[in-house]
Motif scaffolding. Structure first.
Motif, mmCIF file in Angstrom:
data_model
loop_
_atom_site.group_PDB
_atom_site.id
_atom_site.type_symbol
_atom_site.label_atom_id
_atom_site.label_comp_id
_atom_site.label_asym_id
_atom_site.label_seq_id
_atom_site.Cartn_x
_atom_site.Cartn_y
_atom_site.Cartn_z
ATOM 1 N N ALA A 263 0.852 -1.188 0.000
ATOM 2 C CA ALA A 263 0.000 0.000 0.000
ATOM 3 C C ALA A 263 0.890 1.242 0.000
ATOM 4 C CB ALA A 263 -0.920 -0.028 1.218
ATOM 5 N N PRO A 264 0.324 2.435 -0.110
ATOM 6 C CA PRO A 264 1.166 3.642 -0.169
ATOM 7 C C PRO A 264 2.087 3.836 1.027
ATOM 8 C CG PRO A 264 -1.042 4.158 -0.928
ATOM 9 C CD PRO A 264 -1.096 2.758 -0.378
ATOM 10 N N ASP A 265 1.660 3.420 2.236
ATOM 11 C CA ASP A 265 2.470 3.701 3.428
ATOM 12 C C ASP A 265 2.701 2.483 4.312
ATOM 13 O OD1 ASP A 265 -0.076 3.359 4.355
ATOM 14 O OD2 ASP A 265 -0.115 5.178 5.586
ATOM 15 N N HIS A 266 2.321 1.293 3.835
ATOM 16 C CA HIS A 266 2.574 0.094 4.631
ATOM 17 C C HIS A 266 2.576 -1.139 3.744
ATOM 18 C CE1 HIS A 266 -1.869 -0.079 4.455
ATOM 19 N NE2 HIS A 266 -1.702 -1.387 4.574
ATOM 20 N N VAL A 267 3.076 -2.235 4.312
ATOM 21 C CA VAL A 267 3.063 -3.529 3.644
ATOM 22 C C VAL A 267 2.371 -4.514 4.573
ATOM 23 C CG1 VAL A 267 4.447 -5.412 2.694
ATOM 24 C CG2 VAL A 267 5.201 -3.042 2.398
ATOM 25 N N LEU A 268 1.421 -5.257 4.013
ATOM 26 C CA LEU A 268 0.669 -6.248 4.785
ATOM 27 C C LEU A 268 0.972 -7.637 4.260
ATOM 28 C CD1 LEU A 268 -1.637 -7.225 6.707
ATOM 29 C CD2 LEU A 268 -3.222 -6.812 4.795
ATOM 30 N N VAL A 269 1.272 -8.556 5.180
ATOM 31 C CA VAL A 269 1.412 -9.969 4.839
ATOM 32 C C VAL A 269 0.362 -10.743 5.609
ATOM 33 C CG1 VAL A 269 2.884 -12.011 4.876
ATOM 34 C CG2 VAL A 269 3.881 -9.766 4.385
ATOM 35 N N ASP A 270 -0.466 -11.484 4.870
ATOM 36 C CA ASP A 270 -1.524 -12.285 5.473
ATOM 37 C C ASP A 270 -1.273 -13.744 5.104
ATOM 38 O OD1 ASP A 270 -3.795 -13.384 6.519
ATOM 39 O OD2 ASP A 270 -5.208 -12.329 5.215
#
Length: 548
Positions: A263-270
């Motif tokens: 995303a523009p200001d974070h990274v998500l790992v699910d």
């Protein structure tokens, strides 16, 4: 017009200097732990973490020495200590301890100690550290247990020191629940001692810079670090990518599945789609899953930003409850590293798709600890138990523009146990310990080599192997045309192949044969520089893989 008086610690230069000094303080904290530890896995292999936290429980600095699994999970544990021991109840000379896998660093063999730091009578920070203890009773540091209660002594949040007074009842309980009472007691005191050194060093630093609290410095560190990581994320391609990895598991394969969103200001790992928790102790508490996932992300996205609460904040990790990566109490978790240390490679598989020129091929990933146990039988050591984790490693994956590293622990970062130390601490002897020719996968850049080890008991007695190995049925995979690394292998000199996990008895007179995996290759092998190929040949790195 008169100049405005300078307030100590008020300029960015002041704050940056103090930030660097804080990293030095925790470095000293870590070195005290290493130099006073009894267990070889700490003293020789540096299986620890050390850090300083503000009064909100935010990690401000970590020692450069330390494993990601310890550091990044300890980063969450300090908030648990504050919840159990509110700040207004803390006194000088206090220290608190736990080995709760879900509030600590993932399994019972890691003791976490947190100590409040006072300066001129005021609470200003907290120091925390983690150390691996070799034996805390139970079935031992292997994956056989079917719940956490079978795995050893379980310490809830407790006071280790109360205004300088040792909790003698607690120490008696610890001594009574280990096969190595002297080592375990000594290691516990070394953890507390290193925090005390950190407290004194911090107070001296605050005197030197003329500050009375760490609030402005903490906010500066957290804000600048978070901004630096968010700037790296902002220029990455946006989107969602998935990857899966199959690991050996205990008695059946385990699937690790990841979905990564930038995303523009974070990274998500699910980790949705990952296999459920299993009956034996290779399950992973969520804090340990987060620790190694975030480490993998940071290696590719922001490796140069110091590790603290600010630089970790833009990385978010979720896993469905009850999966092997979010195992719930009382799941067995003793060998959580076997799965948890695979997670950087799982994340790399996602990141390779948008960032192919930054990401290495898969490596051995999980350390190959040769965990042994037995009893001395010679006259000088009658009925004296020994228990030892002989830390060994395979090859790392080939890197963009560089070959992989041989016999190197990545992502854990621990050192290999010197043969001399293993032979002093136990009656075992290494007949062979050398690189494993041909084990690194071919590619434009080649995977690092694994090792070959041959071990026996010098006494006419069996010894126990608490096996917790992986990459035997599922070797490291190459990328972009690179070839897989060779799988690991465990057997006896008689030829009997041993399972990769579970308690194995090595009979008297037999030799244990351990072959660690090689790292995978990256890129088309036909594109490898001919000069490098010739060097590989002359150095004996390209032995017949069928014979390796």
């Amino acid at each position: 017009m008169m100049d405005t008086p300078h307030t100590p610690g008020s300029t960015e230069i002041d704050l940056q200097i103090m930030w660097n000094r804080l990293i030095t303080v925790v470095g000293e904290q870590a070195q005290v732990l290493i130099r006073t530890a009894f267990s070889p896995i700490v003293r020789e292999c540096e299986d620890i973490s050390a850090g300083v936290f503000d009064l909100e429980g935010r990690m401000l600095a970590q020692a450069v020495t330390g494993t990601p699994g310890h550091v990044n999970s300890m980063a969450e544990s300090v908030r648990h200590f504050i919840r159990h021991f509110p700040l207004d109840t803390m006194r000088e000379g206090d220290a608190y301890i736990t080995n709760d896998p879900w509030m600590g660093t993932g399994h019972l063999n890691d003791f976490v100690v947190t100590t409040p730091a006072f300066h001129k009578g005021n609470l200003v920070a907290l120091f925390s550290c983690t150390s691996h203890l070799m034996d805390i009773g139970g079935l031992g540091n292997g994956p056989e247990a079917s719940d956490v209660f079978m795995e050893g002594l379980y310490l809830p949040m407790l006071r280790l020191l109360d205004q300088g007074q040792v909790n003698e009842t607690l120490m008696a309980v610890i001594r009574a629940n280990t096969r190595l009472p002297l080592d375990t007691e000594g290691d516990t005191y070394s953890i507390a001692a290193c925090n005390d050194v950190g407290v004194r060093a911090l107070s001296a630093m605050m005197d030197e810079f003329g500050i009375t609290d760490l609030g402005p410095l903490a906010d500066f560190i957290i804000t600048r670090s978070r901004m630096a990581v968010e700037e790296r994320i902002a220029v990455l391609p946006r989107g969602e990518w998935t990857n899966t990895m199959r690991t050996d598991g205990y008695d059946h394969p385990v699937l690790l599945a990841a979905s990564l969103t930038i995303a523009p200001d974070h990274v998500l790992v699910d980790y949705v789609g990952t296999s459920p928790a299993v009956r034996h102790g290779i399950n992973v508490p969520l804090a340990y899953t987060k620790a190694y996932t975030v480490f993998g992300l940071k290696c590719i996205i922001a490796p140069d930003v110091p590790n603290n609460a600010g630089s970790l904040a833009p990385f978010r990790v979720t896993a469905p409850a009850g999966t092997i990566l979010n195992a719930l109490r009382p799941a067995p978790v003793s060998a959580r590293h076997v799965i948890g240390q695979m997670l950087p490679d799982v994340v790399f598989g996602c990141l390779y798709q948008p960032l192919p020129h930054r990401v290495p091929a898969e490596g051995t990933s999980c350390i190959w600890n040769i965990t042994v146990r037995g009893t001395w039988h010679d006259a000088g050591n009658t009925n004296l138990a020994y228990a030892l984790a002989i830390t060994t490693n395979g090859g790392t994956g080939a890197r963009p523009g560089l070959d992989g590293l041989s016999a190197t622990a990545f992502p854990s970062g621990v050192h290999g146990t010197p043969v001399e130390i293993a032979e002093i601490q136990s009656p075992l002897i290494f007949w062979r310990k050398e690189l494993r020719p041909g084990s690194g996968g071919d590619g434009t850049t080649r995977g690092g080599l694994g090792q070959i080890m041959e071990i026996s008991n010098t006494e006419a007695a069996p010894f126990e192997l608490l096996a917790a190995f992986d990459r035997i049925a599922n070797p490291p995979r190459g990328r972009a045309g690179g070839r897989n690394g060779l799988a690991g292998h465990v057997s006896l000199s008689s030829g009997r192949v041993l399972p990769g996990k579970g308690l194995q008895v090595i009979p008297a007179g037999e030799r244990l044969m351990v072959l660690t995996p090689g790292g995978a290759g990256l890129g088309d092998p036909a594109q490898r520089d001919p000069a490098l190929s010739e060097t590989d040949r002359t150095q004996g790195l390209l032995a017949d893989r069928a014979q390796a």
